[in-house]
Design an enzyme around this catalytic site. Structure first.
Site, PDB file in Angstrom:
ATOM      1  N   GLU A 165       0.898  -1.051  -0.181  1.00  6.35           N
ATOM      2  CA  GLU A 165      -0.012  -0.046   0.014  1.00  6.35           C
ATOM      3  C   GLU A 165       0.898   1.316   0.011  1.00  6.35           C
ATOM      4  OE1 GLU A 165      -1.332   3.186   1.039  1.00  6.35           O
ATOM      5  OE2 GLU A 165      -1.892   2.376   3.146  1.00  6.35           O
ATOM      6  N   CYS A 216      -2.037   8.657   3.152  1.00  3.81           N
ATOM      7  CA  CYS A 216      -1.906   8.312   1.726  1.00  3.81           C
ATOM      8  C   CYS A 216      -3.288   8.552   1.114  1.00  3.81           C
ATOM      9  CB  CYS A 216      -1.700   6.752   1.704  1.00  3.81           C
ATOM     10  SG  CYS A 216       0.206   6.426   2.272  1.00  3.81           S
TER      11      CYS A 216
END
Length: 453
Positions: free
Chosen positions: A227, A261
């Site tokens: 990720e 993020c």
């Protein structure tokens, strides 16, 4: 390893790094523990995870304070992170058996054919500092409950959080070796991945870190989940509820001091409501309270590290020099600590850092588009593909457009988030694989076919 408070620059504590011998011992413990842990009934593993959730709740203030002191997130948001971790433990304690249930397949008369889900072994997790508890629990809760054992290599600026996480599992009653923290620097990660006892790797972090981990794991034929970064679009269409789109937009860009993020990073606004929306967004950004993250009234605390703040400011400066307009913010605050104000950039030119790079801090790049078609084109004009958010009064329209956005998840009239009930992950330069929900817990299992004649 030094723990430094980014709000004051003061050293909180110093932690001793693990020697090579200690790392070797922990790897041996992980392998030995796995041989026993994998045979522990799933229901027992679920009960232990429920106990870990209880430990988190019982120590909420301690853990929240530790997070705030080590990486600077506002204390209210730190408490919310602990609560979310407990929720994830509760979720898998209740649903792991369902997620891991054997799958039966069509087969000839008199035969039984099924797929069972068996753990792989020790899993190395290379985790970031921005959500120092949630990112770890997000991997540990499902993977350990599936029968794997965990090895955590946490970010070097949150060593206190790393040790606290190991203590949570110990206090919950887990056997020694089910979850261990490796107090090592990044230079030693390759060696751990290459060790035959480590069977899989998960990483949340930057693109370069992800590529390095994937390369090493690939050479050694080990499964990975990555990720990585994101440059999430936040699309505001002409029929959007502007009150909600402004309020959520401020939160989606600035929560966790803008260091997420899946933060809203590129605001793509229909020309019919552009001026009003931008004026309101700029005003709301300017009204955010910047200050001591331990103060309950603080909205924005410091950036996690002065060097990270300097890199963010370089991106803003380069974008402004290329032609972007700084509508608010844009300069580090003249005060002790790594404080950067909420910043809005408009007239963002193609190719500048705000257009092509991830801005990991409270900086919003705003684009004007003429219609929904152009909004989708701008949203997809990125190498990233983590999340996206669309704002429109027409839910069917929102769903149609969501299907055309290249991202791992799209939320209509909601901010992008990770939730233990639904899969989470990205595409493109935002990584691959999924965490959370059923797909997440099944990433690091052997999907074994069993045919009984």
């Amino acid at each position: 390893m030094d723990s430094v408070n980014p709000a004051t620059g003061e050293r909180i504590a110093t932690y001793e790094a693990d020697s090579d011998d200690i790392v070797e011992s922990k790897l041996g413990t992980a392998a030995n523990t796995f041989d026993e842990w994998r045979d522990r009934p799933l229901r027992e593993r679920e009960k232990l995870l429920a106990s870990a959730g209880d430990v988190l709740r019982e120590n909420e203030e301690t853990y929240a304070t530790l997070m705030t002191r080590e990486m600077g997130k506002p204390i209210a948001q730190a408490r919310a992170e602990v609560q979310k971790c407990a929720w994830a433990c509760d979720h898998y304690a209740e649903y792991a058996s369902t997620y891991l249930e054997s799958e039966h397949h069509p087969s000839p008369p008199g035969t039984t054919v099924k797929t069972v889900h068996e753990p792989l072994g020790p899993v190395l997790a290379v985790m970031p500092w921005n959500y120092p508890f949630w990112q770890v629990i997000r991997f540990a809760a499902p993977y350990i409950t599936a029968g794997n054992v965990g090895l955590l290599k946490h970010a070097s600026n949150v060593p206190g959080c790393a040790q606290a996480l190991e203590e949570i599992f110990r206090e919950a009653g887990y056997p020694e070796g089910v979850f261990q923290t490796l107090m090592i620097g990044s230079s030693k990660v390759d060696g751990v991945i290459e060790d035959d006892r480590v069977r899989a790797v998960t990483l949340t972090g930057s693109g370069p870190a992800g590529r390095a981990v994937a390369e090493t794991a690939g050479r050694n034929l080990k499964q990975t989940v990555l990720e990585l970064g994101g440059s999430d679009p936040f699309i505001v269409l002409d029929d959007a509820d502007l009150d909600a789109a402004v309020e959520t937009g401020v939160l989606a860009r600035n929560q966790n001091n803008g260091q997420s993020c899946i933060a809203a990073k590129r605001f793509i606004v229909h020309e019919a409501i552009y001026e009003e929306y931008v004026d309101r967004l700029v005003s709301a950004f300017a009204d955010q309270t910047i200050g001591d993250p331990m103060d309950e009234t603080t909205d924005i605390g410091p950036q996690a590290d002065p060097d990270l703040m300097a890199a963010l400011h370089e991106q803003v400066t380069a974008s402004a020099e290329a032609g972007a307009t700084v509508r608010t913010g844009g300069e580090p605050l003249d005060r002790t600590g790594a404080y950067y104000p909420p910043t809005v950039l408009t007239d963002v030119p193609e190719g500048c850092p705000a257009d092509t790079e991830e801005l990991f801090g409270p900086v919003a790049a705003v684009y004007k588009v003429s219609d929904a078609e152009e909004a989708i084109d701008v949203a997809n004009d990125t190498r990233f593909g983590l999340g996206a958010s669309i704002w429109t009064a027409d839910r069917e329209r929102g769903e149609r457009l969501a299907n055309r956005i290249n991202a791992g998840c799209v939320y209509v009239n909601q901010l992008t988030k990770s939730d233990p009930r639904v899969p989470f992950g990205g595409i493109g330069d935002s990584g691959y694989g999924r965490e959370l929900s059923g797909p997440g817990i099944r990433e690091f299992v052997n999907r074994k076919t069993v045919w009984v004649e």
